[in-house]
Scaffold this active site. Sequence first.
Site, PDB file in Angstrom:
ATOM      1  N   LYS A 125       0.814  -1.207   0.000  1.00 55.70           N
ATOM      2  CA  LYS A 125       0.000   0.000   0.000  1.00 55.70           C
ATOM      3  C   LYS A 125       0.852   1.263   0.000  1.00 55.70           C
ATOM      4  CE  LYS A 125      -2.439   0.578   3.731  1.00 55.70           C
ATOM      5  NZ  LYS A 125      -3.382   0.421   4.851  1.00 55.70           N
ATOM      6  N   LYS A 126       1.907   1.264   0.843  1.00 56.67           N
ATOM      7  CA  LYS A 126       2.642   2.514   1.093  1.00 56.67           C
ATOM      8  C   LYS A 126       4.084   2.480   0.622  1.00 56.67           C
ATOM      9  CE  LYS A 126       0.009   3.733   5.259  1.00 56.67           C
ATOM     10  NZ  LYS A 126       0.062   3.896   6.712  1.00 56.67           N
TER      11      LYS A 126
HETATM   12  N1  CTP Z   1      -7.093   7.268  13.625  1.00 56.60           N
HETATM   13  C1  CTP Z   1      -7.820   8.236  14.349  1.00 56.60           C
HETATM   14  N2  CTP Z   1      -7.222   9.408  14.709  1.00 56.60           N
HETATM   15  C2  CTP Z   1      -5.943   9.670  14.345  1.00 56.60           C
HETATM   16  C3  CTP Z   1      -5.191   8.703  13.622  1.00 56.60           C
HETATM   17  C4  CTP Z   1      -5.809   7.506  13.276  1.00 56.60           C
HETATM   18  O1  CTP Z   1      -8.992   8.025  14.664  1.00 56.60           O
HETATM   19  N3  CTP Z   1      -5.415  10.834  14.683  1.00 56.60           N
HETATM   20  C5  CTP Z   1      -7.764   6.038  13.234  1.00 56.60           C
HETATM   21  C6  CTP Z   1      -7.852   5.856  11.726  1.00 56.60           C
HETATM   22  O2  CTP Z   1      -8.953   6.595  11.199  1.00 56.60           O
HETATM   23  C7  CTP Z   1      -8.045   4.367  11.614  1.00 56.60           C
HETATM   24  C8  CTP Z   1      -7.236   3.803  12.803  1.00 56.60           C
HETATM   25  O3  CTP Z   1      -7.018   4.924  13.683  1.00 56.60           O
HETATM   26  O4  CTP Z   1      -9.396   4.029  11.780  1.00 56.60           O
HETATM   27  C9  CTP Z   1      -5.904   3.218  12.356  1.00 56.60           C
HETATM   28  O5  CTP Z   1      -5.256   4.205  11.580  1.00 56.60           O
HETATM   29  P1  CTP Z   1      -3.784   4.075  11.006  1.00 56.60           P
HETATM   30  O6  CTP Z   1      -3.811   4.381   9.551  1.00 56.60           O
HETATM   31  O7  CTP Z   1      -3.152   2.835  11.450  1.00 56.60           O
HETATM   32  O8  CTP Z   1      -3.079   5.315  11.807  1.00 56.60           O
HETATM   33  P2  CTP Z   1      -2.466   6.689  11.325  1.00 56.60           P
HETATM   34  O9  CTP Z   1      -1.884   7.352  12.522  1.00 56.60           O
HETATM   35  O10 CTP Z   1      -3.496   7.473  10.527  1.00 56.60           O
HETATM   36  O11 CTP Z   1      -1.275   6.194  10.381  1.00 56.60           O
HETATM   37  P3  CTP Z   1      -0.604   6.836   9.092  1.00 56.60           P
HETATM   38  O12 CTP Z   1      -0.142   8.219   9.456  1.00 56.60           O
HETATM   39  O13 CTP Z   1       0.546   5.912   8.759  1.00 56.60           O
HETATM   40  O14 CTP Z   1      -1.671   6.845   8.001  1.00 56.60           O
END
Ligand code: CTP
Length: 133
Positions: free
Chosen positions: A45-46
């Site tokens: 994905k990333k």
């Molecule tokens: N999530 C959230 N609030 C945040 C960060 C994440 O509610 N500030 C939620 C996302 O919407 C998702 C879950 O946590 O439902 C897992 O998100 P994930 O993508 O693993 O975390 P991120 O911190 O958003 O990671 P990245 O920056 O790598 O996208």
Amino acid sequence: MGKTVITFGTFDVFHIGHLRILERAAALGDRLVVGVSSDRLNFKKKGRYPVFKEADRMAIVAGLACVDEVFTEESLEWKGEYITTHKADILVMGDDWVGRFDEFKRLCDVVYLPRTDNISTTEILASVRAANL
Ligand code: CTP
């Protein structure tokens, strides 16, 4: 019959936004099942692997009081199968995905919850890098 809630994520470098969405997801039902995306899926994905390995990310999520079961999400294409296999009544996603999972309304309720402001794994990694810690 109690309601089962299912949600998905990487949960890398576990932070307060992760905890909050899992707690709010759990509060919507009686049992929370979490699909933690595999290292391989994240690479696909990333284009990079998570900092924490999938076994550790799963152990952290499984250790939370609000989580009843974890499994590995191996493919983004299998959400429908995961929902069915785990007999989920409600799919919870962060509101960064609003509308994107509406196709699963044929299988269960779909709820998008607001993200916690000003925190993400990507930002944490960037600030650690910038601070040269
Ligand atoms: N999530 C959230 N609030 C945040 C960060 C994440 O509610 N500030 C939620 C996302 O919407 C998702 C879950 O946590 O439902 C897992 O998100 P994930 O993508 O693993 O975390 P991120 O911190 O958003 O990671 P990245 O920056 O790598 O996208």
